[in-house]
Structures are given as structure tokens and as C-alpha cells.
Write an enzyme that holds these catalytic residues in place. Sequence first.
Site, PDB file in Angstrom:
ATOM      1  N   SER A 273       0.835  -1.199   0.000  1.00 39.82           N
ATOM      2  CA  SER A 273       0.000   0.000   0.000  1.00 39.82           C
ATOM      3  C   SER A 273       0.876   1.257   0.000  1.00 39.82           C
ATOM      4  CB  SER A 273      -0.941  -0.074   1.212  1.00 39.82           C
ATOM      5  OG  SER A 273      -1.998   0.818   1.069  1.00 39.82           O
TER       6      SER A 273
ATOM      7  N   ASP B 249      -9.866  -3.627  -5.613  1.00 33.48           N
ATOM      8  CA  ASP B 249      -9.030  -2.629  -4.936  1.00 33.48           C
ATOM      9  C   ASP B 249      -8.966  -1.400  -5.850  1.00 33.48           C
ATOM     10  OD1 ASP B 249      -7.099  -1.131  -3.654  1.00 33.48           O
ATOM     11  OD2 ASP B 249      -5.492  -2.601  -3.883  1.00 33.48           O
TER      12      ASP B 249
ATOM     13  N   HIS C 214      -7.995  -5.101  -1.095  1.00 32.67           N
ATOM     14  CA  HIS C 214      -6.870  -4.368  -0.544  1.00 32.67           C
ATOM     15  C   HIS C 214      -6.596  -4.849   0.884  1.00 32.67           C
ATOM     16  CE1 HIS C 214      -4.047  -1.041  -0.658  1.00 32.67           C
ATOM     17  NE2 HIS C 214      -4.316  -0.842   0.616  1.00 32.67           N
TER      18      HIS C 214
END
Length: 401
Positions: free
Chosen positions: A185, A346, A376
Site C-alpha cells: 500500500s 481494490d 486491498h
Amino acid sequence: MVLVRGILVAFVVAVVAVATYVVFAPIPEDVDSPWMLKLISPLMTNGHYVGMFLPCGLVDWLDERFRANARASEPGVPYRDAVFDRVQVRIFAAEPAEGKTDKRPAIVFYHGGGFVSGHIDVYHPLTAMLARELNAVVVSVNYLLAPKYPFPAAIDDSTAAIVWFLKHLGDFNVDPARVAIMGDSAGGNLAAAAAQRLTFDPEYRDLPRLKLQVLIYPCLQAFDFHTPSYQQNGDYNTLIVNRRFAVTAWNKYLRGNRGDVTEAMVINNHTSAAAKSSPLVQKCLSHDLIPDEFKRPDYRAPSTDFGDDALYEEIKDVLLDPDYAPLMREDLRGLPEAYILTAEYDVLRDEGIMYAKRLEMAGVPATLKNYKKGFHGLFSFPSEVGKQGVNDFLQFAREKL
Ligand SMILES: *[C@@H]1O[C@H](CO)[C@@H](O)[C@H](O)[C@H]1NC(C)=O
């Protein structure tokens, strides 16, 4: 008595509200672990509201319990905390197998959390597991967080820590030809950006070259919040990250506490019309880089004929800076081999796909793994697709690193 009854009623109302939400909140049909996602997502996006209703001491106590449990999660993997340059890090190193003194591979890891949260404690289980499974030295980097420390604090810390490590590999019995950089991320953003700095900044020419960059559902650009994956997933409140959450994180990294431009960002009105159709943006962020199979029937190419010139003028230097948004670098030739994990459900899926595609076009070997039922955060949450994602990566790393 009245008070007790009041609390009881409030409790029942809260339970019913949560249960209603869990049952009725929309979620894509074939995503893995929908019930867990429905429960976790509101906490991820609204956790601080829950915190506001609990006494401060209780929140701190819960937080410390959670961290202590995380630190104790892999008792077989020794670790110690240290400071590399000025940056706090945690070093994990499994004992070498009996009779083996060979030099080991290493992974420098940057945690996720939208540039605003996350900590090496939270990622202790994952980073320790990587050290154990790969018999590698893992360095987990506790970079400074926004909004208190906006861009470029995090990428400066990230670079400083890996530069220091690369200069001292001998002290850790690490093979200089087998060092990977990795993050998930926002940490994937920092890993990609630090890899670019190490590759392109002449200051680092004499350091050992990275063997691999591992980007787990990275966020790589803050120019276009209407890529096909943002269009597909950005409005769900059940997929851990939605458009508004992503935009808020980018805004805090961009501006710290200097004012909120999220309302413009969510509708792509933080850039100018001219910039939207500029050759640089057309090259780096073209939706043509995304294969058609990823575009849902309701996908629309976003319009490029509107914007806010004044705002764009104010923020464009950072928005286009590859240290902030690695996907905005025009020439990617010479970067280290990449392993990029993306998830179908995501918002960040397409920037990972674009980066993989552009690396490949620039002659950089890139393995793209897109998980059809993925969401995610899959690397950190227990689920079938999470196990699969971790195992696929471990298998790849055992061969490559
Ligand atoms: C974008 O921002 C400009 C300048 O603030 C404003 O005039 C315009 O209406 C905005 N566009 C949209 C679609 O909101």
C-alpha cells in the site's frame, strides 16, 4: 435503573445497526471473505470515531495489548530495534540453519497505512514471518507519518534507512547481490520511490544494486482518481479502502495540515484541463495501459476538459514528483526487477497494473499477479486469497532472491 436501561437500549440499537449494516451493505459478489470485509472496513475508515467514544486510557491500553501480542507472534525469530542514520528500524534475522554460515538475502520492508498510520509493531507478524520463511534478514522501517510530517518526510526516511543498510551489509552477513525492497500500500509507494532514487540519483551509484522490488497493492499516483479500478471499486464502503479514504490519505501526505483539497480530488478537479491532456500524463497514466478485461461495461474514460488551474499550479510540483508518485516518472529504464501484486477489488489495482506494464515496456522484468477475488489488504488479513498471495510470493522469492 433508568441509566442501566438507557445503556442497554443504546447497546441493542448499536448491535442492530451493525448487524443491519453487515447484512445489507453492498459488496462485490465474488470477493473473498465478504463477512470479514464488511466488519473490518467500517473500522478501518471510521476507527477514530469509535476511539472518540472510549476513554483515552482504554484506547491506549488496548493499543499496547495489541502491539505486545504482535511482537510476541513469532517467538522463533529474534529481532532487535536500531536506528539507521536517523530512522528507527526493526531488524529480524532467523538463526542460520545448522552448520550454515552462508551470506543471506535481505528485505527492506515499508509498512502500509496510507502514510498516516501503521507501525513496525503492527507489521511485526508479517515481517517476522518473511524472515523465517525466507531465511532472510528483514529490516522493517518506521518512517515518519503524515499529517504531522508530510511529503517528503516519509520518502526521505525510507531512503535514508536503506542507504545506511546498503552501506553496512557486511555487519549483517547479507549478500550484497540479494537485497530486495518491499512494501504494501503506502509502503509500496515508498519502496517504488526509494528504488527509483537508488537507481537514478548519482549520489547512490556506488551502492549495491537492488535485486528486486516487491510492491504489494501499491499506491503510485494521486493524479487520477477515476481509473477503471477506482470507478469499479471506489464507492464501496466494504472493501477496506474506498475513493474518499484513498484521497484523504494522499491529501494528508501532500499537504499535512495545510488545508484540505479532498473535495476537488474525489472528482479529479485538483488538476488542470491542460495537465490532464499533457503528453506526460497521457504517457504515464493512460487507461490504454489497462487491458480491456479490467474495464467493466459501465467504465467511462474520464473527461479531460475541466479542472482548477489555480489549485493545480499550487500542488503540481509534488503531484508530478516521482518521489511522491513513482508512476509519474517518464523513463523507467534501469529499475530493478519487479514483483507487483494487485487485487481485483481494490481501487489501487490499475496503478499497479500500469506500473508493471510500463516497467515491462522499459525492459525491466516485471511479474504481475492480480488476484481475481482479492481485496486491498489481503496480504495481512486471514483469508483464502491472502494465503494464496503470500504463498505465491514466498515461492517466487525463494527462487529469485
Ligand atoms: C473545478 O474547480 C473550479 C475552480 O474552483 C470550479 O470553477 C469548477 O466548477 C470545478 N469543477 C467541477 C466539475 O466541480
